[in-house]
Scaffold this motif. Structure first.
Motif, PDB file in Angstrom:
ATOM      1  N   THR A 168       0.345   0.612   2.417  1.00 25.43           N
ATOM      2  CA  THR A 168      -0.268  -0.689   2.604  1.00 25.43           C
ATOM      3  C   THR A 168       0.758  -1.789   2.294  1.00 25.43           C
ATOM      4  OG1 THR A 168      -1.264  -0.313   0.419  1.00 25.43           O
ATOM      5  CG2 THR A 168      -2.676  -0.049   2.340  1.00 25.43           C
ATOM      6  N   PRO A 169       0.483  -3.036   2.718  1.00 26.91           N
ATOM      7  CA  PRO A 169       1.492  -4.097   2.583  1.00 26.91           C
ATOM      8  C   PRO A 169       1.951  -4.410   1.171  1.00 26.91           C
ATOM      9  CG  PRO A 169      -0.104  -4.701   4.256  1.00 26.91           C
ATOM     10  CD  PRO A 169      -0.631  -3.452   3.593  1.00 26.91           C
ATOM     11  N   ASP A 170       1.287  -3.860   0.162  1.00 26.49           N
ATOM     12  CA  ASP A 170       1.782  -4.022  -1.207  1.00 26.49           C
ATOM     13  C   ASP A 170       2.800  -2.944  -1.571  1.00 26.49           C
ATOM     14  OD1 ASP A 170       0.120  -1.839  -1.287  1.00 26.49           O
ATOM     15  OD2 ASP A 170      -1.256  -2.644  -2.793  1.00 26.49           O
ATOM     16  N   GLY A 171       3.132  -2.070  -0.619  1.00 25.74           N
ATOM     17  CA  GLY A 171       4.084  -0.998  -0.867  1.00 25.74           C
ATOM     18  C   GLY A 171       3.470   0.263  -1.434  1.00 25.74           C
ATOM     19  N   ARG A 172       2.168   0.267  -1.636  1.00 22.52           N
ATOM     20  CA  ARG A 172       1.484   1.412  -2.231  1.00 22.52           C
ATOM     21  C   ARG A 172       1.239   2.502  -1.184  1.00 22.52           C
ATOM     22  NH1 ARG A 172      -4.694   1.163  -4.625  1.00 22.52           N
ATOM     23  NH2 ARG A 172      -5.019   3.417  -4.840  1.00 22.52           N
ATOM     24  N   ARG A 173       1.498   3.751  -1.580  1.00 20.83           N
ATOM     25  CA  ARG A 173       1.235   4.900  -0.713  1.00 20.83           C
ATOM     26  C   ARG A 173      -0.166   5.440  -0.996  1.00 20.83           C
ATOM     27  NH1 ARG A 173       6.378   8.702  -1.706  1.00 20.83           N
ATOM     28  NH2 ARG A 173       5.143  10.088  -0.363  1.00 20.83           N
ATOM     29  N   ASP A 181     -11.094   5.759   0.354  1.00 18.21           N
ATOM     30  CA  ASP A 181     -10.881   4.512   1.090  1.00 18.21           C
ATOM     31  C   ASP A 181     -11.453   4.620   2.504  1.00 18.21           C
ATOM     32  OD1 ASP A 181      -9.610   3.015  -0.895  1.00 18.21           O
ATOM     33  OD2 ASP A 181      -7.647   3.841  -0.402  1.00 18.21           O
ATOM     34  N   PRO A 182     -12.743   4.949   2.631  1.00 16.28           N
ATOM     35  CA  PRO A 182     -13.308   5.205   3.956  1.00 16.28           C
ATOM     36  C   PRO A 182     -13.255   4.007   4.902  1.00 16.28           C
ATOM     37  CG  PRO A 182     -15.046   5.087   2.297  1.00 16.28           C
ATOM     38  CD  PRO A 182     -13.750   5.138   1.552  1.00 16.28           C
ATOM     39  N   GLU A 183     -13.367   2.788   4.382  1.00 19.96           N
ATOM     40  CA  GLU A 183     -13.308   1.620   5.263  1.00 19.96           C
ATOM     41  C   GLU A 183     -11.902   1.461   5.838  1.00 19.96           C
ATOM     42  OE1 GLU A 183     -14.615  -2.122   7.105  1.00 19.96           O
ATOM     43  OE2 GLU A 183     -15.453  -0.153   6.619  1.00 19.96           O
ATOM     44  N   ARG A 438     -14.343  -7.331  11.383  1.00 18.57           N
ATOM     45  CA  ARG A 438     -14.036  -6.353  10.327  1.00 18.57           C
ATOM     46  C   ARG A 438     -12.530  -6.277  10.069  1.00 18.57           C
ATOM     47  NH1 ARG A 438     -16.297  -0.675  11.716  1.00 18.57           N
ATOM     48  NH2 ARG A 438     -15.479  -0.214   9.621  1.00 18.57           N
ATOM     49  N   LEU A 439     -11.764  -6.294  11.144  1.00 19.11           N
ATOM     50  CA  LEU A 439     -10.311  -6.244  10.990  1.00 19.11           C
ATOM     51  C   LEU A 439      -9.788  -7.494  10.285  1.00 19.11           C
ATOM     52  CD1 LEU A 439      -8.843  -4.733  14.286  1.00 19.11           C
ATOM     53  CD2 LEU A 439      -8.504  -3.884  11.964  1.00 19.11           C
ATOM     54  N   LYS A 443      -7.753  -7.462   6.946  1.00 22.64           N
ATOM     55  CA  LYS A 443      -6.412  -8.050   6.943  1.00 22.64           C
ATOM     56  C   LYS A 443      -6.261  -9.023   5.773  1.00 22.64           C
ATOM     57  CE  LYS A 443      -2.483  -8.952   9.309  1.00 22.64           C
ATOM     58  NZ  LYS A 443      -1.450  -7.935   9.650  1.00 22.64           N
ATOM     59  N   ALA A 444      -7.294  -9.815   5.540  1.00 17.59           N
ATOM     60  CA  ALA A 444      -7.250 -10.763   4.425  1.00 17.59           C
ATOM     61  C   ALA A 444      -7.172 -10.048   3.088  1.00 17.59           C
ATOM     62  CB  ALA A 444      -8.482 -11.661   4.471  1.00 17.59           C
ATOM     63  N   ALA A 445      -7.766  -8.860   3.009  1.00 19.00           N
ATOM     64  CA  ALA A 445      -7.756  -8.111   1.756  1.00 19.00           C
ATOM     65  C   ALA A 445      -6.463  -7.349   1.554  1.00 19.00           C
ATOM     66  CB  ALA A 445      -8.946  -7.151   1.729  1.00 19.00           C
ATOM     67  N   TYR A 446      -5.981  -6.679   2.581  1.00 22.93           N
ATOM     68  CA  TYR A 446      -4.817  -5.803   2.441  1.00 22.93           C
ATOM     69  C   TYR A 446      -3.492  -6.498   2.754  1.00 22.93           C
ATOM     70  CZ  TYR A 446      -7.858  -1.709   2.051  1.00 22.93           C
ATOM     71  OH  TYR A 446      -8.784  -0.782   1.627  1.00 22.93           O
ATOM     72  N   ASP A 447      -3.528  -7.523   3.610  1.00 22.87           N
ATOM     73  CA  ASP A 447      -2.286  -8.165   4.049  1.00 22.87           C
ATOM     74  C   ASP A 447      -2.472  -9.678   4.107  1.00 22.87           C
ATOM     75  OD1 ASP A 447       0.262  -8.546   5.023  1.00 22.87           O
ATOM     76  OD2 ASP A 447      -0.206  -7.888   7.072  1.00 22.87           O
ATOM     77  N   PRO A 448      -2.771 -10.301   2.972  1.00 22.73           N
ATOM     78  CA  PRO A 448      -3.059 -11.742   2.976  1.00 22.73           C
ATOM     79  C   PRO A 448      -1.876 -12.601   3.398  1.00 22.73           C
ATOM     80  CG  PRO A 448      -2.853 -10.906   0.730  1.00 22.73           C
ATOM     81  CD  PRO A 448      -2.883  -9.710   1.621  1.00 22.73           C
ATOM     82  N   GLU A 449      -0.648 -12.081   3.249  1.00 24.81           N
ATOM     83  CA  GLU A 449       0.540 -12.836   3.656  1.00 24.81           C
ATOM     84  C   GLU A 449       0.922 -12.567   5.108  1.00 24.81           C
ATOM     85  OE1 GLU A 449       2.025 -15.086   1.724  1.00 24.81           O
ATOM     86  OE2 GLU A 449       0.451 -14.664   0.233  1.00 24.81           O
ATOM     87  N   ASN A 450       0.107 -11.765   5.812  1.00 24.73           N
ATOM     88  CA  ASN A 450       0.385 -11.414   7.208  1.00 24.73           C
ATOM     89  C   ASN A 450       1.785 -10.818   7.353  1.00 24.73           C
ATOM     90  OD1 ASN A 450      -0.209 -11.100   9.934  1.00 24.73           O
ATOM     91  ND2 ASN A 450       0.470 -13.160  10.471  1.00 24.73           N
ATOM     92  N   LEU A 451       2.099  -9.878   6.460  1.00 25.21           N
ATOM     93  CA  LEU A 451       3.401  -9.219   6.497  1.00 25.21           C
ATOM     94  C   LEU A 451       3.574  -8.447   7.812  1.00 25.21           C
ATOM     95  CD1 LEU A 451       5.689  -8.948   4.294  1.00 25.21           C
ATOM     96  CD2 LEU A 451       4.809  -6.650   3.889  1.00 25.21           C
ATOM     97  N   LEU A 452       2.527  -7.756   8.240  1.00 23.96           N
ATOM     98  CA  LEU A 452       2.566  -6.963   9.476  1.00 23.96           C
ATOM     99  C   LEU A 452       2.099  -7.845  10.620  1.00 23.96           C
ATOM    100  CD1 LEU A 452       0.983  -3.767   7.916  1.00 23.96           C
ATOM    101  CD2 LEU A 452       3.379  -4.069   8.527  1.00 23.96           C
TER     102      LEU A 452
END
Length: 460
Positions: A168-173, A181-183, A438-439, A443-452
């Motif tokens: 994920t965009p925080d670098g976590r595997r 993490d079903p969602e 939903r996306l 996106k706001a939760a996992y990639d708030p800086e819009n890294l991807l």
């Protein structure tokens, strides 16, 4: 290219990963960044050739810390839009490919192509749900939903995914599935690369001992009769049959079979999982139509599945677009032939209509709810080579054909078919309104800086 990332930061990145770290001044940069579509410039400030998931994690964490946007590429088949600047993570070296014949599953790294999966699975009587060419990477194709050659029989490739390893965009595997993490797991299957960098997938394989398939090529002069017959014939086909029809203007190149060179032809694609006798019976109305230039349909090993569509085996420069299509009636055929028929100078090399429906129309238990197109009967794809003398005419020709189809063509599409023409940078059309919402929330939760943010990123 003027570097925008300080050399010291690039050196820091190099110390954190095992794979090569290259800038535009380095040997190997062009090879590492090359896309399958040669008309799509991929020019990052720096590229990392990740050798494993740890490299991907380190590269993403570095990018997050330095606020450098990230793009991802394996085989380069998904590079519809240019990439200028930022960090490109190449996952081409992630080549894990294992098949469990008893569990009927495969596990693949992000760089694995479908050809490798089939080489490992077909000897066990098992297949995965690849698309029109096995040269495409498994992961990128599947994250976009994955429209298989046998889609009407088995559904979308994303429906068969069991789990995903993702950074994920925080670098976590993370390893995600229906209970972990079903969602996120659900949104990865059809959400393309918006929420993380997938480093491996596990998916189900299907038992199949070959199939009856191939192609029939008809003279272009018979285009109206062939399209009309295909439309009426395909409407009543059982789910054991998947088919498409394409208008092809083929160049005189070595990669084109000799009888088809420098010709305008129609190409019927046929893939049937029923027994041979039934498969022959079902195809008979089209086989006895016109006077085919070539007929390659017959019993085949699934290893030879590329012979059905005969996609170009080498990278080419092209512009393309795809839309969901409501019907293929007489009005649709009239509009299409007026723009691209045998008496026109249409610059497009390829116009394809794929029959959808069947298993593609249903979300199986645990399937990929985000994948669009389940309610659409057809998909139309248009491709033109971006080369002289007609390359500059291609975008206008694509837009003109889509406009001429009027209400027969939808504004919606699938993310793997967004392409590069006709406003396809607006990726919201690749999902339903609910799916897009939903996306955006994820996106706001996992990639708030819009890294991807490269390729078909969701945006409000």
């Amino acid at each position: 290219m003027v570097p925008t990332i300080p050399p010291a930061d690039v050196e820091e990145l190099g110390r954190q990963v095992a794979g090569p770290v290259l800038t535009p001044q380095d040997d190997g940069y062009e090879r590492e960044t090359a896309a399958y579509n040669l008309a799509t410039p991929i020019r990052p400030d720096v590229v990392v050739g990740a050798v494993d998931a740890a490299d991907v994690s380190a590269a993403v964490a570095w990018a997050a810390a330095h606020r450098v946007p990230v793009g991802v590429q394996a085989t380069g088949h998904g590079a519809d839009l240019p990439m200028q600047g930022g960090l490109l993570i190449s996952t081409a070296r992630l080549q894990e490919c294992t098949v469990d014949p008893e569990a009927r599953t495969a596990r693949v790294g992000a760089g694995v192509r479908w050809r490798s999966v089939l080489e490992a699975s077909v000897p066990h009587g098992l297949v995965g749900l690849n698309g029109s060419t096995t040269d495409v990477g498994v992961v990128g194709y599947t994250l976009g939903g994955g429209l298989p050659v046998l889609g009407r029989t088995y559904g979308f490739a994303a429906d068969h995914v069991r789990s995903a390893d993702v950074v994920t965009p925080d670098g976590r595997r993370r390893t995600v599935d229906a209970t972990h993490d079903p969602e996120l797991f659900d949104l990865l299957r059809g959400g393309k690369g918006n929420l993380g960098v997938v480093t491996a997938l596990e998916f189900g394989l299907l038992p199949l001992d070959g199939l009856y398939g191939g192609g029939i090529f008809y003279p272009g002069a018979d285009a109206r009769d062939v399209l009309t017959a295909w439309s009426r014939w395909s409407a009543d086909l059982p789910e054991t049959v998947s088919t498409s029809i394409a208008l092809l203007r083929l160049p005189a190149m070595d990669i084109v079979p000799e009888p088809l060179r420098n010709r305008f032809v129609l190409h019927l694609r046929y893939a049937c999982t029923a027994g041979d006798e039934e498969a022959v019976r079902l195809l008979a109305p089209m086989r006895h139509l016109s006077d085919p230039v070539m007929d390659t349909v017959g019993r085949m090993s699934y290893r030879d599945v590329d012979a059905i569509h005969l996609d170009p085996p080498v990278p080419l420069p092209f512009r393309d677009a795809g839309r969901l299509l409501e019907d293929v009636d007489d009005a649709t055929i009239d509009a299409l032939l007026a723009q691209a028929g045998p008496d026109t100078d249409c610059p497009l090399a390829f116009i394809e209509i794929r029959l959808l429906g069947g298993a593609l129309s249903r979300v199986p238990e645990g399937g990929a709810e985000l994948v669009p197109g389940r309610d659409a009967p057809y998909l139309i794809g248009l491709v033109g080579l971006a080369v002289p003398p007609d390359g500059e005419r291609v975008p206008a020709a694509i837009e003109g054909i889509l406009a001429s189809l009027g209400g027969h063509v939808s504004e919606r599409t699938m993310v793997n078919f967004l392409g590069s023409v006709g406003g396809n940078a607006d990726s919201s059309r690749a999902w339903s309104e609910e799916g897009h919402a939903r996306l955006l929330a994820a996106k706001a939760a996992y990639d708030p800086e819009n890294l991807l943010r490269f390729q078909h990123a969701v945006r409000a």
